[in-house]
Design a protein around this motif. Structure first.
Motif, mmCIF file in Angstrom:
data_model
loop_
_atom_site.group_PDB
_atom_site.id
_atom_site.type_symbol
_atom_site.label_atom_id
_atom_site.label_comp_id
_atom_site.label_asym_id
_atom_site.label_seq_id
_atom_site.Cartn_x
_atom_site.Cartn_y
_atom_site.Cartn_z
ATOM 1 N N LEU A 10 -40.213 -51.379 17.299
ATOM 2 C CA LEU A 10 -38.849 -51.888 17.182
ATOM 3 C C LEU A 10 -38.767 -52.953 16.092
ATOM 4 O O LEU A 10 -39.514 -53.935 16.097
ATOM 5 C CB LEU A 10 -38.398 -52.479 18.515
ATOM 6 C CG LEU A 10 -36.973 -53.022 18.571
ATOM 7 C CD1 LEU A 10 -35.977 -51.878 18.470
ATOM 8 C CD2 LEU A 10 -36.736 -53.798 19.857
ATOM 9 N N HIS A 11 -37.840 -52.734 15.165
ATOM 10 C CA HIS A 11 -37.556 -53.696 14.106
ATOM 11 C C HIS A 11 -36.086 -54.094 14.192
ATOM 12 O O HIS A 11 -35.224 -53.271 14.495
ATOM 13 C CB HIS A 11 -37.820 -53.100 12.718
ATOM 14 C CG HIS A 11 -39.267 -52.897 12.415
ATOM 15 N ND1 HIS A 11 -39.967 -53.709 11.542
ATOM 16 C CD2 HIS A 11 -40.154 -51.975 12.866
ATOM 17 C CE1 HIS A 11 -41.223 -53.285 11.466
ATOM 18 N NE2 HIS A 11 -41.365 -52.239 12.257
ATOM 19 N N LYS A 12 -35.815 -55.364 13.898
ATOM 20 C CA LYS A 12 -34.435 -55.826 13.799
ATOM 21 C C LYS A 12 -34.331 -56.841 12.676
ATOM 22 O O LYS A 12 -35.064 -57.836 12.647
ATOM 23 C CB LYS A 12 -33.962 -56.460 15.109
ATOM 24 C CG LYS A 12 -32.538 -57.014 15.038
ATOM 25 C CD LYS A 12 -31.515 -55.924 14.726
ATOM 26 C CE LYS A 12 -30.107 -56.485 14.605
ATOM 27 N NZ LYS A 12 -29.114 -55.434 14.253
ATOM 28 N N SER A 13 -33.434 -56.562 11.744
ATOM 29 C CA SER A 13 -33.202 -57.452 10.615
ATOM 30 C C SER A 13 -31.732 -57.834 10.576
ATOM 31 O O SER A 13 -30.853 -57.030 10.917
ATOM 32 C CB SER A 13 -33.585 -56.774 9.291
ATOM 33 O OG SER A 13 -34.950 -56.404 9.290
ATOM 34 N N PHE A 14 -31.481 -59.055 10.146
ATOM 35 C CA PHE A 14 -30.123 -59.512 9.870
ATOM 36 C C PHE A 14 -30.082 -59.831 8.378
ATOM 37 O O PHE A 14 -30.571 -60.875 7.941
ATOM 38 C CB PHE A 14 -29.784 -60.750 10.699
ATOM 39 C CG PHE A 14 -29.765 -60.495 12.185
ATOM 40 C CD1 PHE A 14 -28.635 -59.983 12.801
ATOM 41 C CD2 PHE A 14 -30.890 -60.760 12.965
ATOM 42 C CE1 PHE A 14 -28.609 -59.736 14.170
ATOM 43 C CE2 PHE A 14 -30.877 -60.524 14.329
ATOM 44 C CZ PHE A 14 -29.732 -60.012 14.932
ATOM 45 N N SER A 58 -34.618 -50.263 13.327
ATOM 46 C CA SER A 58 -35.419 -49.040 13.434
ATOM 47 C C SER A 58 -36.260 -49.130 14.696
ATOM 48 O O SER A 58 -36.361 -50.179 15.327
ATOM 49 C CB SER A 58 -36.313 -48.842 12.200
ATOM 50 O OG SER A 58 -37.246 -49.903 12.082
ATOM 51 N N GLY A 59 -36.854 -48.001 15.041
ATOM 52 C CA GLY A 59 -37.652 -47.937 16.265
ATOM 53 C C GLY A 59 -36.979 -47.074 17.309
ATOM 54 O O GLY A 59 -35.846 -46.614 17.130
ATOM 55 N N ARG A 60 -37.676 -46.847 18.396
ATOM 56 C CA ARG A 60 -37.181 -45.985 19.467
ATOM 57 C C ARG A 60 -37.206 -46.719 20.807
ATOM 58 O O ARG A 60 -38.116 -47.520 21.058
ATOM 59 C CB ARG A 60 -38.023 -44.708 19.587
ATOM 60 C CG ARG A 60 -37.987 -43.812 18.353
ATOM 61 C CD ARG A 60 -39.010 -42.693 18.473
ATOM 62 N NE ARG A 60 -39.003 -41.828 17.310
ATOM 63 C CZ ARG A 60 -38.253 -40.746 17.182
ATOM 64 N NH1 ARG A 60 -37.443 -40.391 18.175
ATOM 65 N NH2 ARG A 60 -38.306 -40.007 16.091
ATOM 66 N N THR A 61 -36.245 -46.399 21.643
ATOM 67 C CA THR A 61 -36.162 -46.975 22.984
ATOM 68 C C THR A 61 -35.992 -45.853 23.996
ATOM 69 O O THR A 61 -35.206 -44.918 23.762
ATOM 70 C CB THR A 61 -34.971 -47.949 23.089
ATOM 71 O OG1 THR A 61 -35.137 -48.997 22.130
ATOM 72 C CG2 THR A 61 -34.894 -48.556 24.481
ATOM 73 N N HIS A 62 -36.738 -45.925 25.101
ATOM 74 C CA HIS A 62 -36.605 -44.967 26.197
ATOM 75 C C HIS A 62 -36.297 -45.721 27.480
ATOM 76 O O HIS A 62 -36.883 -46.776 27.736
ATOM 77 C CB HIS A 62 -37.891 -44.157 26.381
ATOM 78 C CG HIS A 62 -38.214 -43.246 25.244
ATOM 79 N ND1 HIS A 62 -38.760 -43.696 24.048
ATOM 80 C CD2 HIS A 62 -38.070 -41.889 25.105
ATOM 81 C CE1 HIS A 62 -38.940 -42.672 23.230
ATOM 82 N NE2 HIS A 62 -38.544 -41.571 23.850
ATOM 83 N N LEU A 63 -35.388 -45.194 28.272
ATOM 84 C CA LEU A 63 -35.087 -45.718 29.595
ATOM 85 C C LEU A 63 -35.303 -44.600 30.599
ATOM 86 O O LEU A 63 -34.685 -43.534 30.493
ATOM 87 C CB LEU A 63 -33.643 -46.224 29.668
ATOM 88 C CG LEU A 63 -33.189 -46.811 31.004
ATOM 89 C CD1 LEU A 63 -33.990 -48.068 31.349
ATOM 90 C CD2 LEU A 63 -31.694 -47.136 30.990
ATOM 91 N N ASN A 64 -36.228 -44.822 31.552
ATOM 92 C CA ASN A 64 -36.592 -43.776 32.512
ATOM 93 C C ASN A 64 -37.004 -42.493 31.794
ATOM 94 O O ASN A 64 -36.600 -41.388 32.181
ATOM 95 C CB ASN A 64 -35.438 -43.504 33.481
ATOM 96 C CG ASN A 64 -35.500 -44.398 34.690
ATOM 97 O OD1 ASN A 64 -36.568 -44.836 35.109
ATOM 98 N ND2 ASN A 64 -34.351 -44.695 35.279
ATOM 99 N N ASN A 65 -37.789 -42.666 30.722
ATOM 100 C CA ASN A 65 -38.329 -41.552 29.939
ATOM 101 C C ASN A 65 -37.261 -40.737 29.213
ATOM 102 O O ASN A 65 -37.554 -39.643 28.704
ATOM 103 C CB ASN A 65 -39.179 -40.617 30.819
ATOM 104 C CG ASN A 65 -40.466 -41.283 31.277
ATOM 105 O OD1 ASN A 65 -41.130 -41.949 30.492
ATOM 106 N ND2 ASN A 65 -40.800 -41.123 32.547
ATOM 107 N N GLU A 66 -36.044 -41.260 29.139
ATOM 108 C CA GLU A 66 -34.985 -40.616 28.366
ATOM 109 C C GLU A 66 -34.771 -41.405 27.079
ATOM 110 O O GLU A 66 -34.564 -42.616 27.108
ATOM 111 C CB GLU A 66 -33.683 -40.573 29.168
ATOM 112 C CG GLU A 66 -33.750 -39.732 30.428
ATOM 113 C CD GLU A 66 -32.431 -39.752 31.196
ATOM 114 O OE1 GLU A 66 -31.426 -40.252 30.647
ATOM 115 O OE2 GLU A 66 -32.419 -39.277 32.338
#
Length: 257
Positions: A10-14, A58-66
Motif C-alpha cells: 500500500l502506497h499513499k501520496s499527497f 497504489s496497492g491492494r486491499t482485501h476484506l474477508n478475502n474479497e
C-alpha cells in the motif's frame, strides 16, 4: 483465525509527499493490532486508507478475502457505491467525537442505522440501546452530548460505530483529546471489546494498553513498518535504535507489579 483484512504494498501520496511507502499488513479475525509511531509516521493515513476515507495511490486491499476495487490497466479502480458499502463493514472512531450536538445520545447512535443501513426506527432503537448498555451509557440515552464528559462522548461514538455491526473497528487516537482521568474509561471499553473477540486496529500512544491488550504491535516510521511483533517482545526488547528512541520518549510507561 482467518484473515479479515489484507493490505498489500500500500502506497499513499499527497502530491509529492509520500506518506505510506509499501505497507503489507494482515489482520486476522478477532485480533487486536496496535499501531505505534511518532507524529507524521503514517499511522492515521493507514487507517483512513483501510476504510477508504483516503483512496490509496497504489496497492491492494482485501476484506474477508474479497478484493476491494477492480484492476484496470494496472491500476486499481473503485466505485463509490462499493466503497460506501465497505465503510459500513469497517467501523471507525476518531480523536474527536463528531456527535451531532442537536441530537440526543440515542438519536446519535440510531442515525447511521436508519439513513445508511435502512433499518426501521424501532429496530435501530433496540440496537442502539443494546450498544449503549454495552459501553455503560444506557442511562444517558436521552441526554444531549453537551451534558456528557469527554470520555462519555467517546463511548457514545464507539456505541454508534458498533451499532452498524462492523466486521472490524478502527480507533484513531481516541484518547488523545481526553483529560487524563477520563482516558481509563475509554480504554476499559476497548479492552472489553477485545475480550469479546472484536477485530480492532488501534492507533494509540497508550503503551500500557498496547502491552496488555494487543496481539501484535506495529511500529511505523517514515511511512513504513519499522518493527513488528508481540507487545511483550517489541516494547521490552526493541531491535532498532529508532524504536528505542520512541520508547524513551514515553518514560512514563511502566509495567505493573
Amino acid at each position: 483465525m482467518s484473515d479479515l483484512i489484507r493490505v498489500e504494498n500500500l502506497h499513499k501520496s499527497f502530491g509529492t509527499l509520500d506518506v505510506l511507502k509499501g505497507i503489507d499488513l494482515t489482520v486476522k479475525a478477532g485480533e487486536t493490532v496496535v499501531l505505534l509511531g511518532s507524529s507524521g509516521s503514517g499511522k492515521s493515513t493507514l487507517l483512513r486508507c483501510i476504510n477508504f476515507m483516503e483512496t490509496p495511490t497504489s496497492g491492494r486491499t482485501h476484506l474477508n478475502n474479497e478484493a476491494v476495487g477492480t484492476e484496470v490497466g494496472g491500476k486499481m479502480r473503485y466505485k463509490e457505491a462499493d466503497l460506501c458499502k465497505l465503510r459500513t463493514r469497517i467501523g471507525m472512531v476518531f480523536q474527536h467525537f463528531n456527535l451531532f450536538p442537536h441530537m440526543r445520545v440515542l438519536e446519535n447512535v440510531m442515525e447511521g442505522q436508519v439513513t445508511v443501513l435502512g433499518r426501521g426506527r424501532a429496530e435501530a432503537k433496540e440496537k442502539s440501546m443494546a450498544q449503549l448498555e454495552r459501553v455503560g451509557l444506557a442511562d444517558k440515552a436521552l441526554e444531549y452530548p453537551a451534558r456528557l464528559s469527554g470520555g462519555q462522548k467517546q463511548r457514545v461514538a464507539i456505541a454508534r460505530a458498533l451499532a452498524m455491526d462492523p466486521d472490524v473497528m478502527l480507533f484513531d487516537e481516541v484518547t488523545s483529546a481526553l483529560d487524563p482521568e477520563l482516558v481509563g474509561e475509554v480504554l476499559k471499553t476497548m479492552r472489553q471489546l477485545a475480550d469479546e473477540g472484536m477485530t480492532m486496529i488501534c492507533v494509540t500512544h497508550e503503551l500500557g494498553f498496547a502491552y496488555h491488550v494487543a496481539n501484535r504491535v506495529l511500529f511505523l516510521n517514515d511511512g513504513a513498518i519499522h518493527e513488528e511483533g508481540a507487545p511483550q517482545e517489541l516494547l521490552m526488547k526493541p531491535q532498532t535504535q529508532r524504536m528505542k528512541e520512541f520508547l524513551e520518549g514515553h518514560a512514563l510507561f511502566k509495567l505493573p507489579d
